[in-house]
Design a protein around this motif. Structure first.
Motif, mmCIF file in Angstrom:
data_model
loop_
_atom_site.group_PDB
_atom_site.id
_atom_site.type_symbol
_atom_site.label_atom_id
_atom_site.label_comp_id
_atom_site.label_asym_id
_atom_site.label_seq_id
_atom_site.Cartn_x
_atom_site.Cartn_y
_atom_site.Cartn_z
ATOM 1 N N GLU A 93 -11.591 -6.483 -0.270
ATOM 2 C CA GLU A 93 -11.530 -7.054 1.121
ATOM 3 C C GLU A 93 -10.902 -8.552 0.843
ATOM 4 O O GLU A 93 -11.208 -9.200 0.129
ATOM 5 C CB GLU A 93 -13.154 -7.444 1.545
ATOM 6 N N GLN A 110 -14.261 -8.874 -3.035
ATOM 7 C CA GLN A 110 -13.778 -10.009 -2.472
ATOM 8 C C GLN A 110 -12.692 -10.628 -2.942
ATOM 9 O O GLN A 110 -12.576 -11.163 -4.196
ATOM 10 C CB GLN A 110 -14.850 -10.943 -2.133
ATOM 11 N N ARG A 152 -7.640 2.133 0.639
ATOM 12 C CA ARG A 152 -8.363 1.307 1.631
ATOM 13 C C ARG A 152 -8.181 2.139 3.070
ATOM 14 O O ARG A 152 -8.968 2.395 3.751
ATOM 15 C CB ARG A 152 -7.509 -0.023 1.504
#
Lengths: 404, 404
Positions: B348, B371, B396
């Motif tokens: 992300e 992250q 993704r």
């Protein structure tokens, strides 16, 4: 793991087929005196796995002349090794055909040689080269390749106990770290027969040992004995777990131990890990506590410790009697034994006819002396009476009387 | 173990001395736009160890020109690695001087080169060569020898996540077993970023993987994803502990796995040991369960298993940027990344100004995506909007939307 199976295991079973058996009972009789070429032997055998006191029996065995590649041996002395008990119970990974003659260790004399046997001759002293030979007997016919000759200069009890513990100690001190004079190692179970051999081989090489022993009432004497045979430091498990241990290790300065030898498992093994140099090796040869080896992940990741095990029977399977590594090992061990720098562990000599009592003593907890069968009554008498005993096992004279 | 201390660790602290600090608070402001030669940088730092959400702060840092042997880099992207959290908390064995800029991973571009720097030039992409560089910043001046260049052909997110997990996976598959095409390995924690890299590197080499994952509600999809990237078999820990596991392993036939990779510890590690060939190696790289590695002594003695650990920071310390082994490793990993055979883990992308929220997400249990800070807002926008994202992290697109 593939079970160790080799010719010796099968042939041992074969030799003792068709036997006169007195089951579940041991005879106090002396084995018959044999002529120079005996017709019969006595062997302690089992037909099924279980409690050694129940399943072992006394057998009279017809002997045959050694065939090609075989020899006939006369057993002189054979100890009760913990492995023998596991094998009889059927809990050991080495499985043999049944019926099987018990005993993995011992020393014998070659009394007859078959055709095409060049490595051994009459009068040689031999010890088992592999597992499963069956040494609790008076005589046996077996493949020459399953035997390794040892010098007759070696004391008898040293020879009888050479094949396992000193070899395990030798391999652990040789194969897992590049030890130099003055280096430290740490071991637990230091008063086991392997532990005693580790102390002595290390001392002979100038390696310093930190030896952890179980706390016992006779502690002071036990500690003194291990120091006498060369243990640099002898500490109890209680001390190992205490806050003082860190101080003690700091006081030793560099180098910190680069090798740990573990015969116990559980917290005893885990505690030792704190005091190792990064990158050290830890070798497990036993699990006396019956607890597993417990390793905090950080000791593997951040301290880069490496964990291995050693199984002498497996090593022996992979290294033939005449391999360079095996020869070097026996040469060093025999040499140390002759020089009295490697003494046999505490032992008690018993006639083979007393096998039931001896096994009962061997399976009891906190035993302090190894039971060794001596096959010939005259030899037994001589060993127990003469000076030979003193030079063989001087410790016995000095310490054993009032300690054990 | 001697703490890893090297020039980079000290210099990182020095660069960021005398800062304007907004403690305990993060600013939602965009870092100022810099000219081609920036005067100031932004860095996420900590002055004391503790809860990352409390001790991390946003710093504006004066930059200086790179001196001899140094370069100035512009960080492009830097992930939050679990190690970052441990380092901030002070529970990691790698200690640095404080204040310290957080972040051990990431990819940067060289924008200025000091004297006597021949290995790097302006425009090169670089990743940290050692631990402790401090990657959660927009710019930094550091020693050229603390950086390793990587091809610009590699997708950006692959480059940002290359320095740790894929390297750990590569070393474990390379240094501990002589694996041939068709061989099996077994690993737990298979959906960790290391686990995913193991699957892909192994698949590219023709090595078959048995992958153990924790039981989770989204199991089926997780299993499918790991199969899609090349996992030969994906099983839950529940299955590993069940009676069916033995049958399953028997159905695979020979060869049995000769290498086990352990990122979990506890029963998960112990259970894997049952299914290894004698003489196998077990490598621990993590302890997600926080339980130690528990080894029955028999697995060491009779099964001859060997246990090791891997710490990438330590390996990096011992192997300079230009070492042959390191070059080979990066060449293979970059090559696989360019070919899309080694994809970055689920991730992300977040602006560095959101560091507090990102850290909160990173420390939460059962997180599914890494992250990654992207330093430049335009780059972040582009990555999130354009096709570049698809080719970078096609997973993704395919899976993440409705799964994570």
């Amino acid at each position: 793991m593939a079970a160790i199976t080799h010719k010796a295991l099968k042939s041992t079973g074969r030799i003792f087929a068709n036997l006169a058996i007195v089951r579940g009972k041991y005879l106090k009789q002396t084995p018959r005196r044999f002529s120079s070429f005996p017709q019969e032997a006595v062997a302690i055998q089992y037909r099924q796995h279980g409690d050694p006191v129940k399943v072992l029996f006394w057998s009279e065995v017809q002997l045959r002349k050694p065939e090609q590649g075989e020899v006939m041996i006369k057993m002189l002395a054979a100890p009760i090794n913990p492995i023998d008990i596991y094998m009889i119970r059927g809990t050991y990974p080495l499985k043999t055909e049944l019926p099987h003659t018990a005993g993995i260790e011992g020393v014998a004399e070659v009394i007859e040689v078959g055709e095409d046997v060049s490595a051994l001759k009459k009068g040689d002293w031999v010890i088992p080269a592999k597992g499963g030979l069956g040494t609790w007997c008076t005589h046996s016919v077996c493949a020459a390749e399953d035997l390794t000759s040892v010098s007759r200069k070696i004391p008898l009890l040293s020879a009888a106990t050479l094949a396992m513990s000193p070899c395990v100690a030798y391999r652990m001190l040789t194969d897992f770290a590049d030890l130099k004079e003055g280096d430290y190692i740490i071991q637990n179970g230091a008063n086991s027969s392997v532990g005693q051999a580790v102390i002595q081989i290390a001392a002979a090489r100038g390696i310093r040992t930190i030896n952890i022993v179980r706390h016992m009432p006779a502690d002071d004497r036990r500690i003194k004995y291990l120091q006498d045979i060369g243990g640099t430091h002898v500490l109890t498990e209680e001390f190992l777990r205490s806050g003082q241990m860190k101080e003690f290790m700091t006081s030793l300065g560099r180098p910190t131990p680069s090798l740990a030898l573990n015969g116990v498992g559980g917290p005893s093994a885990t505690e030792m890990l704190r005091y190792l140099a990064p990158g050290s090796n830890v070798v497990t040869y036993g699990g006396m506590s019956t607890q597993p080896v417990i390793i905090p992940s950080g000791k593997l990741i951040f301290k880069d410790l490496h964990f291995h095990g050693i199984w002498m029977m497996d090593w022996n399977q992979k290294h033939y009697a005449d391999s360079k590594q095996k020869r070097q090992m026996y040469d060093e061990l025999v040499d140390l034994s002759v020089q009295k720098k490697l003494r046999p562990p505490f032992c008690e000599l018993v006639p083979i006819s007393d096998f039931c009592e001896a096994v009962e003593i061997a399976v009891a907890p906190f035993k302090s002396a190894k039971q060794i069968f001596v096959m010939d009554q005259e030899l037994l008498k001589k060993l127990n009476e003469t000076k030979m005993m003193q030079s063989d096992n001087v410790i016995r004279e000095e310490v054993e009387k009032d300690m054990l």
